[in-house]
Design a protein around this motif. Structure first.
Motif, PDB file in Angstrom:
ATOM      1  N   ALA A 174      30.926   4.920 -22.229  1.00  0.00           N
ATOM      2  CA  ALA A 174      30.812   6.053 -21.305  1.00  0.00           C
ATOM      3  C   ALA A 174      30.310   5.588 -19.948  1.00  0.00           C
ATOM      4  CB  ALA A 174      29.871   7.105 -21.894  1.00  0.00           C
ATOM      5  N   VAL A 175      29.322   4.708 -19.949  1.00  0.00           N
ATOM      6  CA  VAL A 175      28.782   4.171 -18.695  1.00  0.00           C
ATOM      7  C   VAL A 175      29.844   3.345 -17.976  1.00  0.00           C
ATOM      8  CG1 VAL A 175      27.088   2.606 -17.679  1.00  0.00           C
ATOM      9  CG2 VAL A 175      26.395   4.195 -19.472  1.00  0.00           C
ATOM     10  N   ASN A 176      30.572   2.528 -18.721  1.00  0.00           N
ATOM     11  CA  ASN A 176      31.623   1.698 -18.117  1.00  0.00           C
ATOM     12  C   ASN A 176      32.721   2.557 -17.505  1.00  0.00           C
ATOM     13  OD1 ASN A 176      30.338  -0.681 -18.724  1.00  0.00           O
ATOM     14  ND2 ASN A 176      31.439  -1.006 -20.646  1.00  0.00           N
ATOM     15  N   ARG A 177      33.073   3.662 -18.165  1.00  0.00           N
ATOM     16  CA  ARG A 177      34.083   4.563 -17.607  1.00  0.00           C
ATOM     17  C   ARG A 177      33.610   5.115 -16.266  1.00  0.00           C
ATOM     18  NH1 ARG A 177      34.441   6.793 -22.793  1.00  0.00           N
ATOM     19  NH2 ARG A 177      33.376   8.707 -22.101  1.00  0.00           N
ATOM     20  N   ALA A 178      32.354   5.494 -16.214  1.00  0.00           N
ATOM     21  CA  ALA A 178      31.804   6.046 -14.973  1.00  0.00           C
ATOM     22  C   ALA A 178      31.766   4.990 -13.872  1.00  0.00           C
ATOM     23  CB  ALA A 178      30.401   6.603 -15.231  1.00  0.00           C
ATOM     24  N   ARG A 179      31.386   3.762 -14.227  1.00  0.00           N
ATOM     25  CA  ARG A 179      31.335   2.685 -13.228  1.00  0.00           C
ATOM     26  C   ARG A 179      32.726   2.410 -12.660  1.00  0.00           C
ATOM     27  NH1 ARG A 179      27.665  -2.148 -15.637  1.00  0.00           N
ATOM     28  NH2 ARG A 179      28.293  -3.078 -13.665  1.00  0.00           N
ATOM     29  N   GLU A 180      33.720   2.344 -13.521  1.00  0.00           N
ATOM     30  CA  GLU A 180      35.083   2.089 -13.056  1.00  0.00           C
ATOM     31  C   GLU A 180      35.603   3.254 -12.223  1.00  0.00           C
ATOM     32  OE1 GLU A 180      36.671  -0.806 -13.215  1.00  0.00           O
ATOM     33  OE2 GLU A 180      34.742  -1.463 -14.032  1.00  0.00           O
ATOM     34  N   ASN A 189      33.841  12.234  -2.052  1.00  0.00           N
ATOM     35  CA  ASN A 189      32.534  12.885  -2.170  1.00  0.00           C
ATOM     36  C   ASN A 189      32.234  13.131  -3.645  1.00  0.00           C
ATOM     37  OD1 ASN A 189      30.122  14.211  -1.605  1.00  0.00           O
ATOM     38  ND2 ASN A 189      31.132  16.184  -1.297  1.00  0.00           N
ATOM     39  N   LEU A 190      31.892  12.062  -4.347  1.00  0.00           N
ATOM     40  CA  LEU A 190      31.651  12.159  -5.783  1.00  0.00           C
ATOM     41  C   LEU A 190      30.382  12.957  -6.064  1.00  0.00           C
ATOM     42  CD1 LEU A 190      32.438   8.479  -6.877  1.00  0.00           C
ATOM     43  CD2 LEU A 190      33.909  10.486  -7.072  1.00  0.00           C
ATOM     44  N   THR A 191      30.392  13.675  -7.175  1.00  0.00           N
ATOM     45  CA  THR A 191      29.216  14.423  -7.594  1.00  0.00           C
ATOM     46  C   THR A 191      28.736  13.907  -8.940  1.00  0.00           C
ATOM     47  OG1 THR A 191      30.420  16.131  -8.815  1.00  0.00           O
ATOM     48  CG2 THR A 191      30.145  16.459  -6.436  1.00  0.00           C
ATOM     49  N   LEU A 192      27.479  14.170  -9.235  1.00  0.00           N
ATOM     50  CA  LEU A 192      26.921  13.765 -10.521  1.00  0.00           C
ATOM     51  C   LEU A 192      27.616  14.511 -11.651  1.00  0.00           C
ATOM     52  CD1 LEU A 192      24.660  11.890 -11.546  1.00  0.00           C
ATOM     53  CD2 LEU A 192      23.163  13.890 -11.607  1.00  0.00           C
ATOM     54  N   LYS A 193      27.934  15.760 -11.422  1.00  0.00           N
ATOM     55  CA  LYS A 193      28.623  16.559 -12.427  1.00  0.00           C
ATOM     56  C   LYS A 193      29.991  15.957 -12.736  1.00  0.00           C
ATOM     57  CE  LYS A 193      30.131  21.301 -13.398  1.00  0.00           C
ATOM     58  NZ  LYS A 193      30.201  22.688 -12.866  1.00  0.00           N
ATOM     59  N   GLU A 194      30.685  15.495 -11.713  1.00  0.00           N
ATOM     60  CA  GLU A 194      32.005  14.881 -11.890  1.00  0.00           C
ATOM     61  C   GLU A 194      31.897  13.600 -12.709  1.00  0.00           C
ATOM     62  OE1 GLU A 194      35.611  13.135  -9.011  1.00  0.00           O
ATOM     63  OE2 GLU A 194      33.839  14.113  -8.162  1.00  0.00           O
ATOM     64  N   LEU A 195      30.932  12.736 -12.384  1.00  0.00           N
ATOM     65  CA  LEU A 195      30.764  11.481 -13.119  1.00  0.00           C
ATOM     66  C   LEU A 195      30.337  11.741 -14.556  1.00  0.00           C
ATOM     67  CD1 LEU A 195      28.954   9.277 -10.452  1.00  0.00           C
ATOM     68  CD2 LEU A 195      31.362   9.216 -11.117  1.00  0.00           C
ATOM     69  N   GLY A 197      31.173  14.266 -16.266  1.00  0.00           N
ATOM     70  CA  GLY A 197      32.387  14.709 -16.952  1.00  0.00           C
ATOM     71  C   GLY A 197      33.257  13.541 -17.369  1.00  0.00           C
ATOM     72  N   VAL A 198      33.345  12.513 -16.517  1.00  0.00           N
ATOM     73  CA  VAL A 198      34.104  11.306 -16.861  1.00  0.00           C
ATOM     74  C   VAL A 198      33.492  10.635 -18.092  1.00  0.00           C
ATOM     75  CG1 VAL A 198      34.702   8.974 -16.077  1.00  0.00           C
ATOM     76  CG2 VAL A 198      34.913  10.915 -14.512  1.00  0.00           C
ATOM     77  N   ALA A 199      32.155  10.657 -18.163  1.00  0.00           N
ATOM     78  CA  ALA A 199      31.450  10.040 -19.291  1.00  0.00           C
ATOM     79  C   ALA A 199      31.372  10.974 -20.500  1.00  0.00           C
ATOM     80  CB  ALA A 199      30.042   9.651 -18.858  1.00  0.00           C
ATOM     81  N   CYS A 200      31.830  12.222 -20.328  1.00  0.00           N
ATOM     82  CA  CYS A 200      31.773  13.237 -21.396  1.00  0.00           C
ATOM     83  C   CYS A 200      30.330  13.506 -21.832  1.00  0.00           C
ATOM     84  CB  CYS A 200      32.624  12.826 -22.600  1.00  0.00           C
ATOM     85  SG  CYS A 200      34.365  12.596 -22.205  1.00  0.00           S
ATOM     86  N   LEU A 201      29.428  13.610 -20.854  1.00  0.00           N
ATOM     87  CA  LEU A 201      28.018  13.848 -21.114  1.00  0.00           C
ATOM     88  C   LEU A 201      27.498  14.904 -20.136  1.00  0.00           C
ATOM     89  CD1 LEU A 201      26.927  10.097 -21.330  1.00  0.00           C
ATOM     90  CD2 LEU A 201      27.157  11.648 -23.278  1.00  0.00           C
ATOM     91  N   SER A 202      26.323  15.437 -20.401  1.00  0.00           N
ATOM     92  CA  SER A 202      25.705  16.370 -19.463  1.00  0.00           C
ATOM     93  C   SER A 202      25.134  15.573 -18.287  1.00  0.00           C
ATOM     94  CB  SER A 202      24.577  17.152 -20.144  1.00  0.00           C
ATOM     95  OG  SER A 202      23.449  16.312 -20.373  1.00  0.00           O
ATOM     96  N   PRO A 203      25.013  16.186 -17.104  1.00  0.00           N
ATOM     97  CA  PRO A 203      24.457  15.465 -15.953  1.00  0.00           C
ATOM     98  C   PRO A 203      23.070  14.895 -16.212  1.00  0.00           C
ATOM     99  CG  PRO A 203      25.560  17.450 -15.218  1.00  0.00           C
ATOM    100  CD  PRO A 203      25.542  17.513 -16.714  1.00  0.00           C
ATOM    101  N   PHE A 206      23.494  11.927 -18.635  1.00  0.00           N
ATOM    102  CA  PHE A 206      24.237  10.855 -17.977  1.00  0.00           C
ATOM    103  C   PHE A 206      23.357  10.114 -16.979  1.00  0.00           C
ATOM    104  CE2 PHE A 206      26.651   9.594 -14.160  1.00  0.00           C
ATOM    105  CZ  PHE A 206      27.386   8.559 -14.716  1.00  0.00           C
ATOM    106  N   GLN A 207      22.579  10.859 -16.196  1.00  0.00           N
ATOM    107  CA  GLN A 207      21.699  10.225 -15.204  1.00  0.00           C
ATOM    108  C   GLN A 207      20.729   9.255 -15.892  1.00  0.00           C
ATOM    109  OE1 GLN A 207      21.335  10.593 -11.755  1.00  0.00           O
ATOM    110  NE2 GLN A 207      19.184  10.845 -11.269  1.00  0.00           N
ATOM    111  N   ARG A 208      20.114   9.691 -16.976  1.00  0.00           N
ATOM    112  CA  ARG A 208      19.162   8.839 -17.707  1.00  0.00           C
ATOM    113  C   ARG A 208      19.872   7.641 -18.328  1.00  0.00           C
ATOM    114  NH1 ARG A 208      17.448  11.652 -22.224  1.00  0.00           N
ATOM    115  NH2 ARG A 208      15.714  10.201 -22.531  1.00  0.00           N
ATOM    116  N   LEU A 209      21.035   7.891 -18.904  1.00  0.00           N
ATOM    117  CA  LEU A 209      21.786   6.830 -19.576  1.00  0.00           C
ATOM    118  C   LEU A 209      22.230   5.758 -18.582  1.00  0.00           C
ATOM    119  CD1 LEU A 209      23.207   5.965 -22.271  1.00  0.00           C
ATOM    120  CD2 LEU A 209      25.221   7.169 -21.426  1.00  0.00           C
ATOM    121  N   PHE A 210      22.759   6.182 -17.446  1.00  0.00           N
ATOM    122  CA  PHE A 210      23.243   5.235 -16.430  1.00  0.00           C
ATOM    123  C   PHE A 210      22.088   4.380 -15.926  1.00  0.00           C
ATOM    124  CE2 PHE A 210      24.915   3.622 -12.502  1.00  0.00           C
ATOM    125  CZ  PHE A 210      26.287   3.567 -12.672  1.00  0.00           C
TER     126      PHE A 210
END
Length: 277
Positions: A174-180, A189-195, A197-203, A206-210
């Motif tokens: 999930a983290v690698n998908r977001a990085r790519e 203009n990327l948003t945290l919510k968008e990223l 969603g790419v990782a299939c996690l809640s914002p 996802f923030q903590r995981l990244f």
């Protein structure tokens, strides 16, 4: 030009972050009679002292305090010494309920704060940082990340029944998908919510995981990658304006500050160093 100490109340409708509004009261002398809010009010006093009358008691809020007012609770506000300056984040109940659910990754009830005021320097500092982002047009991702820190801290410390924080699992893919995704869409203009969603996690998760997996926040990763691409463009002879715009900075001053923060020098000095080689 208005005098710096003139009374004023500014309302910030954050179009990029729905269900949130910010209010900045400057040198307020007005006394607010008994009233209620539709949403939560989480705020700080910047100068002076604010007196809140609620449930038959008066509480004085000073510059190192935070205040938390639940929706629908009658209260009155005034300045203790004539005037005060404050900043408040207004959150719709369903939005705060959503934040609480993200913390545990399970459905939660709408939080309730029985504590009207608290001395909390960390939360106070987080709210001040958000105020700066709101007033100086910080990016959507910066404001989203700041809000997550503020609201999760408020819920976990002062909510009557705080949710348990879900333990972080590896989720390397999930983290690698977001990085790519960042590397492909860095100029947008990327948003945290968008990223998230790419990782299939809640914002929140996802923030903590990244941060745990990469060592820096998603926003810092984005900025560092943008500066990397900008340096490549400058190496090839692009102008500062073109490089800033092409990697996603719409403001030249933001580009300059970010470039210096990442490289240690201004983009202008970077170009001069290339010319001296």
């Amino acid at each position: 030009m208005k005098a710096s100490n003139q009374e004023n109340v500014r309302f910030f409708n954050l179009q990029d972050i729905p269900h949130i509004q910010a209010v900045h009261g400057l040198h307020v002398t007005n006394e607010f009679s008994r009233h209620v809010h539709d949403g939560f009010s989480i705020g700080i006093v910047l100068e002076g002292k604010r007196v809140i009358d609620q449930k038959g008691a008066s509480v004085v809020i000073g510059p190192k305090d935070v205040f938390l007012i639940n929706p629908g609770e009658p209260h009155a506000c005034k300045s203790e010494d004539g005037k005060h300056t404050y900043f408040t984040i207004c959150v719709e109940p369903e939005a705060l309920k959503s934040f609480a659910s993200q913390i545990s990754e399970k459905a939660q009830e709408t939080p309730y704060f029985s504590c009207l005021a608290a001395k909390d320097e960390e939360l106070n500092s987080l709210i001040r940082e958000f105020m700066t982002l709101v007033q100086k047009s910080g990016s959507t991702m910066e404001k989203e990340a700041s809000l997550i820190s503020i609201l999760s801290t408020a819920i976990l410390r002062y909510g009557d029944n705080p949710p348990e924080i879900r333990r972080i699992s590896p989720h390397v893919q999930a983290v690698n998908r977001a990085r790519e995704y960042i590397k492909t869409h860095y100029a947008e203009n990327l948003t945290l919510k968008e990223l998230a969603g790419v990782a299939c996690l809640s914002p929140f998760y996802f923030q903590r995981l990244f941060l745990e997996n990469v060592g820096i926040s998603p926003h810092d990763f984005l900025i560092q990658y943008r500066i990397k691409k900008a340096r490549e463009m400058l190496d090839q002879g692009s102008s500062l304006a073109d490089a800033a715009l092409d990697v996603g900075f719409t403001d030249q001053s933001h580009f300059t500050r970010a470039f210096k923060r990442v490289t240690g020098i201004s983009p202008g000095r970077y170009i001069r160093n290339l010319q001296d080689m």
